[in-house]
Design an enzyme around this catalytic site. Sequence first.
Site, mmCIF file in Angstrom:
data_model
loop_
_atom_site.group_PDB
_atom_site.id
_atom_site.type_symbol
_atom_site.label_atom_id
_atom_site.label_comp_id
_atom_site.label_asym_id
_atom_site.label_seq_id
_atom_site.Cartn_x
_atom_site.Cartn_y
_atom_site.Cartn_z
ATOM 1 N N PRO A 1 0.850 -1.317 0.266
ATOM 2 C CG PRO A 1 -0.342 -0.923 2.057
ATOM 3 C CD PRO A 1 0.373 -1.841 1.151
ATOM 4 C CG ASN A 2 -0.203 4.114 0.979
ATOM 5 O OD1 ASN A 2 -1.442 4.737 0.357
ATOM 6 N ND2 ASN A 2 -0.619 3.438 2.898
ATOM 7 C CG ASN B 1 8.832 -2.087 0.844
ATOM 8 O OD1 ASN B 1 8.640 -2.174 1.908
ATOM 9 N ND2 ASN B 1 9.117 -0.506 0.172
ATOM 10 C CG ASP C 1 -0.426 -16.848 8.765
ATOM 11 O OD1 ASP C 1 0.395 -16.831 9.509
ATOM 12 O OD2 ASP C 1 -1.875 -16.694 9.752
ATOM 13 N NE ARG D 1 4.414 7.103 1.600
ATOM 14 C CZ ARG D 1 4.491 5.236 2.354
ATOM 15 N NH1 ARG D 1 4.530 4.645 1.712
ATOM 16 N NH2 ARG D 1 4.171 5.120 3.004
ATOM 17 C CB ALA E 1 1.378 0.374 6.581
ATOM 18 C CE1 TYR F 1 8.559 5.490 2.561
ATOM 19 C CE2 TYR F 1 7.285 7.075 2.691
ATOM 20 C CZ TYR F 1 7.697 5.651 3.423
ATOM 21 O OH TYR F 1 7.243 5.625 4.728
ATOM 22 N NE ARG G 1 9.279 6.266 8.706
ATOM 23 C CZ ARG G 1 8.938 5.779 7.984
ATOM 24 N NH1 ARG G 1 8.806 5.189 7.279
ATOM 25 N NH2 ARG G 1 7.388 6.923 7.669
ATOM 26 C CG HIS H 1 10.812 -2.013 4.817
ATOM 27 N ND1 HIS H 1 9.770 -2.027 5.210
ATOM 28 C CD2 HIS H 1 10.748 -3.332 5.718
ATOM 29 C CE1 HIS H 1 8.071 -2.765 5.659
ATOM 30 N NE2 HIS H 1 10.427 -3.689 6.226
ATOM 31 C CD GLU I 1 10.341 -7.106 6.737
ATOM 32 O OE1 GLU I 1 9.824 -7.792 7.233
ATOM 33 O OE2 GLU I 1 10.154 -5.967 6.921
ATOM 34 C CB SER J 1 12.306 4.746 5.622
ATOM 35 O OG SER J 1 11.156 3.948 6.731
HETATM 36 C C1 DQA Z 1 8.431 1.148 4.598
HETATM 37 C C2 DQA Z 1 7.643 1.828 5.434
HETATM 38 C C3 DQA Z 1 7.001 0.774 6.476
HETATM 39 O O1 DQA Z 1 6.822 1.813 7.998
HETATM 40 C C4 DQA Z 1 5.715 1.969 5.693
HETATM 41 O O2 DQA Z 1 4.615 2.185 6.035
HETATM 42 C C5 DQA Z 1 6.023 2.150 4.301
HETATM 43 C C6 DQA Z 1 7.085 1.716 3.646
HETATM 44 C C7 DQA Z 1 10.008 1.356 3.655
HETATM 45 O O3 DQA Z 1 9.977 0.757 2.373
HETATM 46 O O4 DQA Z 1 10.537 2.359 4.236
HETATM 47 O O5 DQA Z 1 4.539 2.304 3.989
HETATM 48 O O6 DQA Z 1 7.437 -0.037 4.338
#
Ligand code: DQA
Length: 138
Positions: free
Chosen positions: A10-11, A72, A85, A18, A75, A23, A105, A98, A96, A100
């Site tokens: 998401p996002n 990624n 799962d 954003r 959230a 980011y 944070r 990210h 995994e 950031s």
């Molecule tokens: C994120 C870090 C998450 O906490 C956040 O909700 C994101 C982006 C990152 O890529 O740094 O949407 O996954």
Amino acid sequence: MKKIVVINGPNLNLLGVREKSIYGDKDFLSFFEDLKKEFSDHELTYFQSNHEGALIDKLHEVGFSYDGVVFNAGAYTHTSVALGDAIAAITTPVVEVHISNVHQRESFRHHSYLAKNCVGVICGFGLASYRLGIQSFL
Ligand code: DQA
């Protein structure tokens, strides 16, 4: 030739627009074109969804035939037992990532429901986190 999929949650469709101070200002699709050129010996595909169920469906779809997933989950990382799962249920290894450094944070970003079922976690290197994730499979 390895089959690797990059999945964004998401996002992350709003990268480049954003919260640029966190980011960055590059949109993901143009960055992904660069990655495809860089890793042209391999089959690299991309999927993004803002919907938890769609992310689970994608993990099931690729999870028994691909060589790696760079994921990624945004959230959902910090909230989704179901995505954790799904990673446990599939045989394809998942990294995994990210953009950031989530550990610098808010404390709610320090916990991941996915990490335990992933081969590793990469965070804090900006978009290069994805590159490192791909390289981990090669
Ligand atoms: C994120 C870090 C998450 O906490 C956040 O909700 C994101 C982006 C990152 O890529 O740094 O949407 O996954």
